[in-house]
Design a protein around this motif. Structure first.
Motif, PDB file in Angstrom:
ATOM      1  N   ASN A  30       0.943  -0.916  -0.028  1.00 49.47           N
ATOM      2  CA  ASN A  30      -0.126  -0.102   0.306  1.00 49.47           C
ATOM      3  C   ASN A  30       0.850   0.847   0.125  1.00 49.47           C
ATOM      4  O   ASN A  30       1.879   1.111   0.917  1.00 49.47           O
ATOM      5  CB  ASN A  30      -0.697   0.032   0.866  1.00 49.47           C
ATOM      6  CG  ASN A  30      -1.364   1.209   1.495  1.00 49.47           C
ATOM      7  OD1 ASN A  30      -2.590   1.174   0.408  1.00 49.47           O
ATOM      8  ND2 ASN A  30      -1.130   2.004   2.175  1.00 49.47           N
ATOM      9  N   GLU A  31       0.592   2.517  -1.113  1.00 45.98           N
ATOM     10  CA  GLU A  31       1.377   3.775  -1.109  1.00 45.98           C
ATOM     11  C   GLU A  31       2.908   3.690  -1.036  1.00 45.98           C
ATOM     12  O   GLU A  31       3.495   3.697   0.057  1.00 45.98           O
ATOM     13  CB  GLU A  31       0.510   4.103   0.379  1.00 45.98           C
ATOM     14  CG  GLU A  31      -1.259   4.765  -0.444  1.00 45.98           C
ATOM     15  CD  GLU A  31      -1.481   5.766   0.663  1.00 45.98           C
ATOM     16  OE1 GLU A  31      -0.598   6.853   1.801  1.00 45.98           O
ATOM     17  OE2 GLU A  31      -3.154   6.072   0.350  1.00 45.98           O
ATOM     18  N   LEU A  32       3.338   3.061  -1.690  1.00 42.95           N
ATOM     19  CA  LEU A  32       5.275   2.890  -1.858  1.00 42.95           C
ATOM     20  C   LEU A  32       5.395   4.102  -1.230  1.00 42.95           C
ATOM     21  O   LEU A  32       6.389   4.223  -0.270  1.00 42.95           O
ATOM     22  CB  LEU A  32       5.788   1.881  -2.774  1.00 42.95           C
ATOM     23  CG  LEU A  32       4.993   0.665  -3.269  1.00 42.95           C
ATOM     24  CD1 LEU A  32       3.676   0.685  -3.879  1.00 42.95           C
ATOM     25  CD2 LEU A  32       5.905   0.238  -4.249  1.00 42.95           C
ATOM     26  N   ILE A  33       4.991   5.602  -2.097  1.00 41.07           N
ATOM     27  CA  ILE A  33       5.747   6.639  -1.840  1.00 41.07           C
ATOM     28  C   ILE A  33       5.168   6.880  -0.643  1.00 41.07           C
ATOM     29  O   ILE A  33       6.202   7.657   0.303  1.00 41.07           O
ATOM     30  CB  ILE A  33       4.759   7.422  -2.999  1.00 41.07           C
ATOM     31  CG1 ILE A  33       6.645   9.189  -2.416  1.00 41.07           C
ATOM     32  CG2 ILE A  33       3.264   8.158  -2.587  1.00 41.07           C
ATOM     33  CD1 ILE A  33       7.065   8.969  -2.833  1.00 41.07           C
ATOM     34  N   SER A  34       4.586   6.863   0.552  1.00 39.14           N
ATOM     35  CA  SER A  34       3.271   7.492   1.375  1.00 39.14           C
ATOM     36  C   SER A  34       5.125   7.095   2.454  1.00 39.14           C
ATOM     37  O   SER A  34       5.776   7.014   3.293  1.00 39.14           O
ATOM     38  CB  SER A  34       2.606   6.873   2.125  1.00 39.14           C
ATOM     39  OG  SER A  34       1.350   7.820   1.370  1.00 39.14           O
ATOM     40  N   LEU A  35       6.110   5.984   2.976  1.00 41.13           N
ATOM     41  CA  LEU A  35       6.417   5.195   3.480  1.00 41.13           C
ATOM     42  C   LEU A  35       7.943   5.886   2.714  1.00 41.13           C
ATOM     43  O   LEU A  35       7.899   6.295   3.580  1.00 41.13           O
ATOM     44  CB  LEU A  35       6.714   3.747   2.503  1.00 41.13           C
ATOM     45  CG  LEU A  35       5.877   2.525   4.160  1.00 41.13           C
ATOM     46  CD1 LEU A  35       6.388   1.125   3.672  1.00 41.13           C
ATOM     47  CD2 LEU A  35       6.115   2.389   5.574  1.00 41.13           C
TER      48      LEU A  35
END
Ligand code: BGP
Length: 467
Positions: free
Chosen positions: A159-164
């Motif tokens: 889920n949401e690679l960028i958010s991490l």
């Protein structure tokens, strides 16, 4: 106004293991990267969250009653492998079998993510996604889940690679709280993509009957005033937040245009990206094999050019107007006076979702079916009393405006097949705690009682239009 939903539309609510389950210390569960960090921070705890570990049945029945035909859940890696690898923990395995059965028995189709921001503490301490050994462990964990949970037919890898990458290494509001560590942020993006690609390729080699994809959160980026410099700032930020990952996912390469922007940003910040032999082959192979794409959308950004030193302030309290973000050589995020914002300074800009849907459909022919896997409004809902439905009209407005844009894009040929509201019930928010509510169902975190919000009733009315 939205009058009806398309027949067969997937109409669901979203959750994530660590944000709803609670019970973080029971039945052999291992620690995630959050447990010690939250304890030390002392602002809020992940227990009991929405007590979904014990109350999933109630929430699934509410989903059914209010017309939802799907739910997003994630598996906590640390319930299956408490250290991230080793011997599977049977109590964790049994829990997810019970959960999936309850969903399926009630006609609420589970869409399951393997990783939703909750890396095992052991692996996190060892570098999280920056350590390539951890990618091997992720693939092992995925293989176990695919073979074990054969009742699941809709999988998302991460889920949401960028958010991490962004929250851990740029914005600094997720552990390990680095600010503008650009090398780690870009490397984490690449390594997560590699992890995703390896898992998709594995899944396809197993010839299972389900579908698999991943989830990206996309934010469109606009120049606040259309000058060439501001447009360039918007392009740089779009490349870093969206384009690099979209290229890697759906083209299996980073195009020269993308790399020109990324390299400019890396050079200014003395950062570098390492791609090893074979990585791109893995990405290429996966790029045509994603059965669907999960798109999370909350907001878009307005930027102007910025050449000073990087600095930022994250608004994690809901004090409107306190956020700031300035990224050296990339851009400064600014407020657009014509666009309303939430208490957490998130722009409410449904047009951004329409623009993104159109753009990615054109640029990435490998994108097949799209599901909006998260969209919703963080809001300080007010509980009145036991007998009063909670009035969250601003949330209904938000959702409705976004659905309108989705349906418009759909009528113009964009293949959106479903929508999951973030979130099903109120839950724990990573960097904001418990006062940033998103649910269709209000949770009294003291008693764990659920109460109906108007948005749930609105959801049901629209669900009925599909019958
Ligand atoms: C997404 C995440 C969710 C969720 C949501 C709302 O990025 O996938 O886990 O939390 O955003 O964000 P927040 O809780 O920070 O308001």
């Amino acid at each position: 106004r939205v009058r009806a939903l398309p027949k067969g539309f997937v109409w669901g609510g979203a959750t994530a293991a660590y944000q709803v389950e609670g019970s973080t210390k029971v039945d052999g569960k291992g620690k995630t990267m959050w447990d010690d960090y939250l304890k030390k921070q002392g602002r809020f705890a992940p227990d009991p969250a929405s007590d979904f570990y014990n109350r999933y049945s109630e929430d699934i029945h509410l989903s059914k009653e209010y017309g939802l035909n799907a739910i997003r859940v994630s598996i906590a890696w640390t319930r299956i492998f408490p250290k991230g690898y080793g011997k599977p923990n049977q109590e964790g395995v049994a829990y997810y079998h019970r959960l999936f059965k309850e969903c399926l028995d009630n006609g609420v189709e589970p869409y399951v993510s393997l990783h939703h921001f909750d890396s095992p503490a052991t692996l996190f301490e060892d570098g999280d996604w920056l350590n390539r050994k951890n990618i091997d462990y992720f693939v092992d964990y995925a293989r176990f889940c695919f073979k074990e949970f054969t009742e699941v037919t809709n999988w998302f890898t991460i889920n949401e690679l960028i958010s991490l990458a962004y929250s851990q290494y740029i914005q600094g509001n997720f552990p390990p709280n680095h600010h503008f560590d650009v090398t780690s942020a870009i490397q984490a993006q690449h390594n997560e993509l590699l992890a995703h690609a390896r898992v998709v390729n594995l899944y396809k080699s197993l010839n299972l009957k389900g579908r698999i994809g991943l989830i990206h959160v996309l934010e469109n980026v606009y120049p606040i005033v259309a000058t060439p410099e501001n447009q360039h700032a918007a392009d740089l930020q779009y490349a870093f937040m969206n384009q690099f990952l979209l290229d890697g996912t759906f083209k299996g390469e980073y195009t020269p245009e993308t790399m020109t922007l990324i390299n400019e940003l890396l050079d200014i910040n003395n950062a570098k990206l390492e791609i090893q032999d074979g990585d791109l082959d893995e990405l290429k192979k996966a790029s045509t094999q994603n059965d669907f794409f999960g798109l999370n959308y909350y907001q878009s950004k307005f930027v102007k050019t910025y050449h000073g030193e990087s600095e930022n302030h994250f608004n994690g309290t809901g004090e409107k107007g306190t956020s700031s973000f300035k990224f050296k050589g990339v851009g400064e995020t600014v407020k657009n006076p014509d666009v309303p914002t939430t208490d957490w300074d998130w722009n409410i800009y449904p047009e951004g979702l329409y623009d993104i849907l159109k753009r990615i459909t054109k640029e990435y022919p490998n994108i097949k079916t799209i599901y909006i896997t998260e969209n919703g409004l963080g809001y300080k809902d007010k509980f009145v009393n036991e007998n009063t439905v909670i009035d969250d009209s601003p949330r209904i407005d938000y959702i409705e405006q976004h659905i309108e844009k989705i349906l418009q894009a759909r009528s113009e040929g964009v293949d959106v097949q479903g929508y999951f509201v973030w979130s099903l019930q109120d839950q724990f928010s990573w960097a904001n705690g418990y006062n940033k509510r998103y649910g269709l169902f209000y949770v009294d975190f003291e008693t764990q009682k659920r109460y109906i919000k108007k948005s749930a009733q609105w959801f049901k009315e629209l669900a009925d239009t599909m019958k």
